[in-house]
Write a protein that holds these residues in place. Structure first.
Motif, PDB file in Angstrom:
ATOM      1  N   PHE A  82       0.800  -1.216   0.000  1.00  0.00           N
ATOM      2  CA  PHE A  82       0.000   0.000   0.000  1.00  0.00           C
ATOM      3  C   PHE A  82       0.836   1.270   0.000  1.00  0.00           C
ATOM      4  CE2 PHE A  82       0.717  -0.655   4.541  1.00  0.00           C
ATOM      5  CZ  PHE A  82       0.952   0.632   5.002  1.00  0.00           C
ATOM      6  N   LYS A 133       2.903   3.442  -4.978  1.00  0.00           N
ATOM      7  CA  LYS A 133       1.862   3.810  -5.934  1.00  0.00           C
ATOM      8  C   LYS A 133       2.348   3.577  -7.364  1.00  0.00           C
ATOM      9  CE  LYS A 133      -0.090   7.400  -2.925  1.00  0.00           C
ATOM     10  NZ  LYS A 133      -0.408   8.846  -2.791  1.00  0.00           N
ATOM     11  N   HIS A 164      -2.138   0.014  -6.447  1.00  0.00           N
ATOM     12  CA  HIS A 164      -1.098  -0.641  -5.651  1.00  0.00           C
ATOM     13  C   HIS A 164      -0.932  -2.079  -6.125  1.00  0.00           C
ATOM     14  CE1 HIS A 164      -1.425   2.790  -2.906  1.00  0.00           C
ATOM     15  NE2 HIS A 164      -2.731   2.634  -3.027  1.00  0.00           N
ATOM     16  N   LEU A 220      -0.086  -5.627  -5.110  1.00  0.00           N
ATOM     17  CA  LEU A 220      -0.093  -6.405  -3.878  1.00  0.00           C
ATOM     18  C   LEU A 220       0.386  -7.803  -4.196  1.00  0.00           C
ATOM     19  CD1 LEU A 220      -3.625  -5.226  -2.707  1.00  0.00           C
ATOM     20  CD2 LEU A 220      -1.407  -4.237  -2.074  1.00  0.00           C
ATOM     21  N   GLY A 267      -4.615  -3.354  -5.949  1.00  0.00           N
ATOM     22  CA  GLY A 267      -5.354  -2.603  -4.936  1.00  0.00           C
ATOM     23  C   GLY A 267      -5.635  -1.187  -5.409  1.00  0.00           C
ATOM     24  N   TYR A 320      -6.287   1.324   0.034  1.00  0.00           N
ATOM     25  CA  TYR A 320      -5.423   2.218   0.821  1.00  0.00           C
ATOM     26  C   TYR A 320      -6.187   2.808   1.998  1.00  0.00           C
ATOM     27  CZ  TYR A 320      -2.288   6.020   2.028  1.00  0.00           C
ATOM     28  OH  TYR A 320      -1.457   6.877   2.723  1.00  0.00           O
ATOM     29  N   THR A 334      -6.186   0.572   4.877  1.00  0.00           N
ATOM     30  CA  THR A 334      -4.893   0.553   5.586  1.00  0.00           C
ATOM     31  C   THR A 334      -4.722   1.762   6.499  1.00  0.00           C
ATOM     32  OG1 THR A 334      -3.595   1.710   3.865  1.00  0.00           O
ATOM     33  CG2 THR A 334      -3.803  -0.694   3.678  1.00  0.00           C
ATOM     34  N   ASN A 379      -0.885  -4.664   4.793  1.00  0.00           N
ATOM     35  CA  ASN A 379      -1.495  -5.213   3.582  1.00  0.00           C
ATOM     36  C   ASN A 379      -2.362  -6.417   3.905  1.00  0.00           C
ATOM     37  OD1 ASN A 379      -0.160  -3.419   1.667  1.00  0.00           O
ATOM     38  ND2 ASN A 379       1.712  -4.550   2.114  1.00  0.00           N
TER      39      ASN A 379
END
Length: 385
Positions: A308, A311, A335, A337, A352, A357, A360, A366
């Motif tokens: 997360f 970017k 994101h 993952l 993601g 995000y 999170t 994550n």
């Protein structure tokens, strides 16, 4: 976020140091075995006095005294003579208008929790925890938990629907947070919040300022909501209620969702609205995706930064041979993952989006955010909405 009693939970301390200060600091709940088939638990609610028909500024005008007939001429008890706590009390009198004798009376009854102190003194790095994504997920996304999530939805449907309409956060994600945090109120914590916060502020020197700030916010909460400060119970680090809010998060995001004049995180209805408000204020994209499995054309994704904190654009992922398997996506950065499985070392690929995000922001992990997502989806599928 409860007191660990096994090696898996002790390892959560490292995560706690990184993420404390959002709502809950760790998803571990090993303090209470969850073997009952019942979907409900009788929640021990804090002692709350009827709130006067006055705004908070008028409540503060009670000479700085909160709930309870507490008064003493000096600080006694487990922390008698402690210079840090005396300094805290002096600051609360000077800057927040509390009555000194009231605070002496309250904190003279606060207990130094040796179990909390031992936890903060631990430096172990989680040698015995289940390793990898699959083991983590399987602690929470179970058939029993999905059924409990469905039951909670059915019992609280009007409030979940209103929260979704008001804040734009789907009901299943509110349910997912509460499921991972407290199993929908089944395991809310056994420590008096004031004991946990005070002990942590004094023994955890590295994070002393953080916990004294949380203790200040806690005392302000009990005064504004007319709670006995020695009554509420929560996690070993002072997280509270169905959603395990820290006191600072209470002041930033808690709402009186049932309209009774009190913001009560131990009330599932207020907790539903508060979790939804937390997500909304952190930028939840209404109608946006959270995360979807990725299809990959090469193994490149396994060797680049992920998670997360990193970017990418969709074109970045495309150059790495990564694409979402389905879904309409969401605007903004994405994101990568790559969730590590054990023992084969394979990294399970996901994409993601912004809403991942946002989850999170509740807990900086994550694995945590993905577990909330999967539990939420499983509950929604069972509900059939």
């Amino acid at each position: 976020m409860y007191l660990p009693r096994n090696s898996f939970a002790r390892g959560a301390v490292a995560l706690l140091a990184l993420s404390l200060g959002a709502c809950s600091s760790t998803p571990e709940k090993p303090e209470t075995a969850d073997n009952s088939s019942s979907s409900q638990q009788v929640v021990q609610k804090p002692v709350v006095q009827p709130k006067p028909k006055a705004d908070q500024a008028q409540v503060v005008s009670y000479g700085g005294k909160g709930v309870g007939h507490y008064s003493a001429g000096a600080l006694s008890g487990d922390f008698a003579g402690n210079s840090s706590l005396l300094g805290f009390i002096d600051n609360m009198v000077r800057t927040q208008g509390f009555d000194r004798n009231y605070l002496y009376g309250v904190f003279s009854q606060v207990r130094n929790r040796d179990d909390v102190a031992r936890l903060w003194a631990s430096t172990s790095s989680d040698p015995g925890s289940p390793k990898g994504w699959n083991a983590y997920r399987d602690r929470f996304v179970t058939a029993a938990n999905v059924q409990r999530g469905v039951a909670f939805w059915q019992q609280n449907a009007p409030y979940l629907q209103r929260a979704q309409q008001q804040y734009g956060v789907p009901a299943e994600y509110i349910i997912g947070i509460m499921g991972v945090e407290t199993r929908w109120g089944r395991i809310l914590g056994k420590h008096r919040v004031i004991d946990a916060l005070t002990t942590s502020a004094i023994v955890n020197q590295r994070r002393s300022k953080f916990f004294f700030d949380e203790l200040k916010n806690y005392m302000l909460m009990t005064r504004s909501e007319r709670m006995d400060p020695l009554s509420p119970k929560g996690s070993f680090a002072g997280a509270m209620g169905y959603g395990q809010f820290m006191p600072s998060s209470f002041h930033g995001y808690a709402v009186d969702f049932d309209g009774d004049g009190v913001r009560d995180l131990w009330n599932p209805h207020d907790a539903i609205g508060s979790v939804a408000n937390y997500f909304a204020k952190h930028g939840w994209q209404q109608g946006g995706e959270v995360a979807v499995p990725a299809q990959v054309s090469s193994n490149t994704y396994a060797n680049v930064p992920d998670g997360f904190k990193v970017k990418y654009s969709m074109s970045d992922l495309s150059r790495m041979g990564v694409a979402p398997k389905y879904g309409k996506g969401s605007s903004g950065p994405v994101h990568l993952l790559a969730l590590s499985t054990v023992p084969n070392g394979y990294k399970e690929p996901w994409v993601g989006y912004k809403n991942f995000y946002v989850i999170t922001r509740y807990n900086h992990s994550n694995y945590y955010a993905m577990t909330v997502h999967l539990l939420a989806q499983a509950v929604r599928e069972r509900v059939g909405k």
